[in-house]
Write a protein that holds these residues in place. Structure first.
Motif, mmCIF file in Angstrom:
data_model
loop_
_atom_site.group_PDB
_atom_site.id
_atom_site.type_symbol
_atom_site.label_atom_id
_atom_site.label_comp_id
_atom_site.label_asym_id
_atom_site.label_seq_id
_atom_site.Cartn_x
_atom_site.Cartn_y
_atom_site.Cartn_z
ATOM 1 N N LEU A 100 0.831 -1.205 0.000
ATOM 2 C CA LEU A 100 0.000 0.000 0.000
ATOM 3 C C LEU A 100 0.865 1.254 0.000
ATOM 4 O O LEU A 100 0.555 2.237 -0.702
ATOM 5 N N THR A 101 1.954 1.232 0.759
ATOM 6 C CA THR A 101 2.884 2.363 0.768
ATOM 7 C C THR A 101 3.493 2.584 -0.610
ATOM 8 O O THR A 101 3.556 3.721 -1.106
ATOM 9 N N TRP A 102 3.935 1.496 -1.234
ATOM 10 C CA TRP A 102 4.534 1.598 -2.575
ATOM 11 C C TRP A 102 3.520 2.126 -3.594
ATOM 12 O O TRP A 102 3.837 2.998 -4.403
ATOM 13 N N PHE A 103 2.296 1.620 -3.533
ATOM 14 C CA PHE A 103 1.267 2.014 -4.485
ATOM 15 C C PHE A 103 0.930 3.507 -4.333
ATOM 16 O O PHE A 103 0.797 4.229 -5.340
ATOM 17 N N ALA A 104 0.797 3.990 -3.094
ATOM 18 C CA ALA A 104 0.449 5.393 -2.872
ATOM 19 C C ALA A 104 1.600 6.333 -3.231
ATOM 20 O O ALA A 104 1.374 7.435 -3.743
ATOM 21 N N THR A 105 2.838 5.900 -2.996
ATOM 22 C CA THR A 105 3.992 6.746 -3.299
ATOM 23 C C THR A 105 4.174 6.920 -4.799
ATOM 24 O O THR A 105 4.687 7.954 -5.244
ATOM 25 N N ASN A 106 3.764 5.943 -5.589
ATOM 26 C CA ASN A 106 3.859 6.080 -7.044
ATOM 27 C C ASN A 106 3.081 7.288 -7.558
ATOM 28 O O ASN A 106 3.431 7.872 -8.585
ATOM 29 N N TRP A 107 2.043 7.669 -6.839
ATOM 30 C CA TRP A 107 1.217 8.792 -7.261
ATOM 31 C C TRP A 107 1.939 10.132 -7.111
ATOM 32 O O TRP A 107 1.468 11.159 -7.599
ATOM 33 N N ASN A 108 3.077 10.129 -6.421
ATOM 34 C CA ASN A 108 3.864 11.363 -6.296
ATOM 35 C C ASN A 108 4.344 11.874 -7.655
ATOM 36 O O ASN A 108 4.670 13.057 -7.790
ATOM 37 N N PHE A 109 4.390 10.990 -8.622
ATOM 38 C CA PHE A 109 4.804 11.402 -9.960
ATOM 39 C C PHE A 109 3.912 12.512 -10.511
ATOM 40 O O PHE A 109 4.335 13.302 -11.370
ATOM 41 N N LEU A 110 2.693 12.634 -10.000
ATOM 42 C CA LEU A 110 1.739 13.623 -10.504
ATOM 43 C C LEU A 110 2.005 15.036 -9.996
ATOM 44 O O LEU A 110 1.368 15.987 -10.473
ATOM 45 N N PHE A 111 2.916 15.200 -9.039
ATOM 46 C CA PHE A 111 3.137 16.523 -8.456
ATOM 47 C C PHE A 111 3.552 17.553 -9.500
ATOM 48 O O PHE A 111 2.951 18.627 -9.615
#
Length: 421
Positions: A100-111
């Motif tokens: 879950l941590t890995w999956f949510a951190t991938n969304w940081n690419f959208l910053f």
């Protein structure tokens, strides 16, 4: 006048809302001494007795900032409490905190893409993606984002980011969300202690008191459940998460300083890229070793995973860039307000017992957090406020005495006989 960009240190997903700003130095103009006619006009009014337009504009701007501050506080509180509760709900069907941590951190690419979209909509001087990227890369040095810079200045923060979130999510499995959210508020005290030791920040007695209150709250929270191994492990995980978050913040200030909004967005996107390239192997290993295993991909609650990721992304966006529309202190209140929200949800959805020790621990940690929000010059402001109050009381007493004297004098004049002239 020169335009100055606020600079902000990117926070970890579970970091405290302590923003590092540069001081905005405006142009100072010498004040002319008021003439005889101007000296009689009260401050903030024009010659005709009407309120000054400049003062009205200032007050309206402050009201606007406060209004945005309330909106930001509610958004921070809702996104943080919602992400915490949704993570708790996710673990009932999907017991994989690191995945879950890995999956949510991938969304940081959208910053950075989201920042560039805002740049296109708001900025008068529109730049291409390549131009904006190169300008933001100057944050890493004259050579920009090289491979050496990526591994020395970005990769360590990617590791700290992952550890912060993983320990926080793993703690949610062990203890209730109220204890997790309130114990994580201690990271602000850890930031102060590390800044005082490593960065040689100014010593403040009130912040030492706040740090002591935070430590006392941790001990009392552990005692609230009777030092059971299950709760002790959960509390240790939260404290570890808060420590990693504080270390992230202090190291960023030590190694990189502060960043403009575009630079912060690029940095957070780089953390997402680092997570995709180098952290992806860990969930795969955990899956095949059956440490974090699920029978089929159809059993994964994708709605919960995406909802948690969106809430966490919203929390980080508001926390890092909300300073553009309001005061940093107001944003910090959103973290504290999430504690009673989680407490209400836990009261109706779990078997949490709010005994006296737990309530006192929550109050102590919350009080310590609020003390840490005091500005560095709070004592000077307090002395000035008390001095003004004393001066005002003396002026009111003097005016009251003068009015009393005038009243007695007029009364004595009215009491004289008409022939006494």
């Amino acid at each position: 006048m020169k335009k100055h960009s606020a600079r902000v240190a990117p926070l970890s997903a579970c970091n405290s809302p302590v923003l590092t700003l540069t001081k905005v130095e405006g142009e100072e103009r010498p004040r002319d001494s008021p003439g005889p006619a101007e000296a009689q006009v009260p401050a903030g009014t024009e010659a005709g007795g009407r309120p000054s337009r400049h003062c009205w504009r200032c007050s309206r701007a402050q009201l606007k900032k406060i209004f945005w501050g309330v909106a930001v506080v509610l958004c921070v509180c809702a996104s943080w409490a919602g992400a915490t509760q949704l993570a708790k709900l996710t673990f009932r069907k999907f017991d994989a905190p690191f995945t879950l941590t890995w999956f949510a951190t991938n969304w940081n690419f959208l910053f950075f893409p989201l920042y560039y979209a805002g740049h296109i909509c708001k900025s008068a001087e529109k730049q291409s993606v390549k131009q904006r990227y190169r300008e933001c890369c100057r944050f890493f040095g004259d050579n920009g984002l090289t491979l050496n810079v990526f591994f020395t200045k970005a990769a360590p923060f990617g590791v700290l980011w992952t550890l912060t979130n993983y320990l926080y999510l793993h703690a949610i499995k062990k203890i209730n969300t109220t204890d997790v959210s309130v114990l994580f508020c201690c990271n602000k005290a850890f930031v102060f202690l590390l800044s005082w030791i490593v960065l040689r920040d100014r010593f403040m007695g009130v912040r030492i008191v706040a740090a002591i209150l935070a430590i006392a709250g941790i001990v009392m929270m552990t005692y609230a459940d009777g030092f059971h191994s299950h709760s002790v492990i959960g509390i240790a995980l939260v404290v570890g998460s808060a420590s990693m978050s504080a270390l992230y913040k202090v190291l960023f200030k030590l190694l990189l300083g502060s960043a403009k909004f575009g630079e912060a967005a690029l940095f957070l996107s780089i953390l997402g890229v680092f997570n995709i390239l180098f952290i992806t192997c860990i969930p795969v290993i955990l899956y095949f070793t059956k440490v974090e295993y699920w029978s089929s991909f159809d059993d994964i609650p994708w709605g919960n995973l995406c909802g948690f990721s969106v809430l966490l992304l919203t929390f980080n966006i508001v926390l890092n860039f909300g300073i553009a529309v309001t005061y940093p202190t107001l944003m910090s209140l959103g973290i504290v307000l999430s504690v009673p929200v989680n407490a209400v949800v836990d009261h109706y959805t779990s078997k949490i017992v709010f005994n006296g020790v737990r309530v006192i621990a929550i109050i102590i940690i919350g009080l310590g957090f609020l003390l840490l929000l005091l500005p560095e010059e709070w004592d000077v402001w307090l002395i000035k406020l008390l001095t003004r109050l004393k001066v005002r009381k003396k002026e009111e007493a003097a005016e009251g005495g003068a009015d009393l004297g005038l009243g007695l004098q007029s009364k004595s004049r009215r009491a004289r006989p008409s022939f006494a002239r």
